[in-house]
Design a protein around this motif. Structure first.
Motif, PDB file in Angstrom:
ATOM      1  N   GLY A 108       0.811  -1.206   0.000  1.00 58.91           N
ATOM      2  CA  GLY A 108       0.000   0.000   0.000  1.00 58.91           C
ATOM      3  C   GLY A 108       0.844   1.255   0.000  1.00 58.91           C
ATOM      4  N   HIS A 111       2.277   1.765  -3.385  1.00 61.39           N
ATOM      5  CA  HIS A 111       1.233   2.282  -4.282  1.00 61.39           C
ATOM      6  C   HIS A 111       1.082   3.792  -4.120  1.00 61.39           C
ATOM      7  N   GLY A 225      -4.770  -1.558  -5.800  1.00 57.80           N
ATOM      8  CA  GLY A 225      -3.840  -0.700  -5.061  1.00 57.80           C
ATOM      9  C   GLY A 225      -4.521   0.096  -3.968  1.00 57.80           C
ATOM     10  N   THR A 229      -4.027  -0.191   0.143  1.00 58.11           N
ATOM     11  CA  THR A 229      -3.690   1.009   0.917  1.00 58.11           C
ATOM     12  C   THR A 229      -4.736   1.295   1.985  1.00 58.11           C
TER      13      THR A 229
END
Length: 244
Positions: A108, A111, A225, A229
């Motif tokens: 995360g 990303h 993604g 996150t």
């Protein structure tokens, strides 16, 4: 109001979210049963899953992670009359889950860096958390290499804490607990860590899928993604804030 909101969601997606959460708890139960097996305690998957669900319920209303761990310790020691194994069962599952959570959070974080959604303050904060985790891991490695010294320090800290709350301490019992932890680590190293770790992965992955299906149910599909996150980093921050 919650029922009214539920009616606006897509039914099949809500159903998949419920199934995913059920499998997530089965993963937690599997993790607990395999940790108990390290101390030769064999608990059926259904019972270990019920213990996990019950302890999570207690954690929600009393003491959070501490309350949940205390409940697991009480129920596993009462049913098996094996306090050392119960002590490991109250600690090791959280460590396995946190390990998987750190991996998810790292993806995360990567990303956020790639899409340039991370401010300088946030970057410093997350790097600080990672450094703290590295420090904890390093401390664990040093303890494994200097076990007697680590046990002596652990007993000293435990004695000081018990002295503050005016409680007696059985040094022999505490020494045995620390030795059992090191023995558990040696057991895990001998190719038995895969099963508990797979239980942690099942728990985290299907918990994420629960969140994903609820977004779909609300008509808002999120990318992989964003899911990593939005799921991993807040939980990691919450756990680290609790520790600090």
């Amino acid at each position: 109001h919650s029922v009214l909101v539920l009616r606006t969601l897509i039914p099949w997606a809500v159903g998949l979210a419920i199934i995913s959460q059920f499998i997530s708890y089965l993963g937690s139960g599997y993790l607990l049963s395999k940790v108990l097996a390290l101390s030769k305690q064999f608990v059926k998957l259904l019972r270990s899953t019920i213990i996990v669900i019950g302890s999570a319920s207690i954690g929600m209303i009393a003491g959070g992670m501490i309350g949940s761990s205390a409940a697991i310790f009480r129920w596993t020691s009462k049913s098996n009359n094996h306090p050392e194994g119960a002590f490991m069962a109250s600690i090791l599952p959280s460590l396995f889950n946190d390990l998987v959570l750190v991996v998810v959070s790292m993806f995360g974080l990567i990303h956020l860096l790639i899409v340039h959604k991370l401010s300088k303050t946030q970057l410093i904060g997350f790097i600080s958390i990672i450094l703290l985790l590295v420090f904890v891991i390093g401390l664990g490695i040093m303890s494994l290499r200097n076990r007697e010294k680590a046990i002596a320090i652990g007993i000293k800290i435990s004695t000081s804490m018990m002295h503050i709350i005016h409680k007696p301490i059985d040094i022999t019992s505490y020494r045995k607990i620390f030795q059992d932890l090191f023995t558990s680590w040696d057991t895990l190293r001998s190719n038995t860590w895969q099963k508990p770790l797979s239980g942690a992965f099942i728990n985290i992955i299907f918990d994420m899928l629960t969140l994903y299906f609820l977004f779909i149910a609300a008509g808002h599909r999120v990318s992989f993604g964003v899911l990593l996150t939005g799921y991993g980093l807040p939980l990691l921050l919450g756990k680290m804030a609790f520790m600090i």
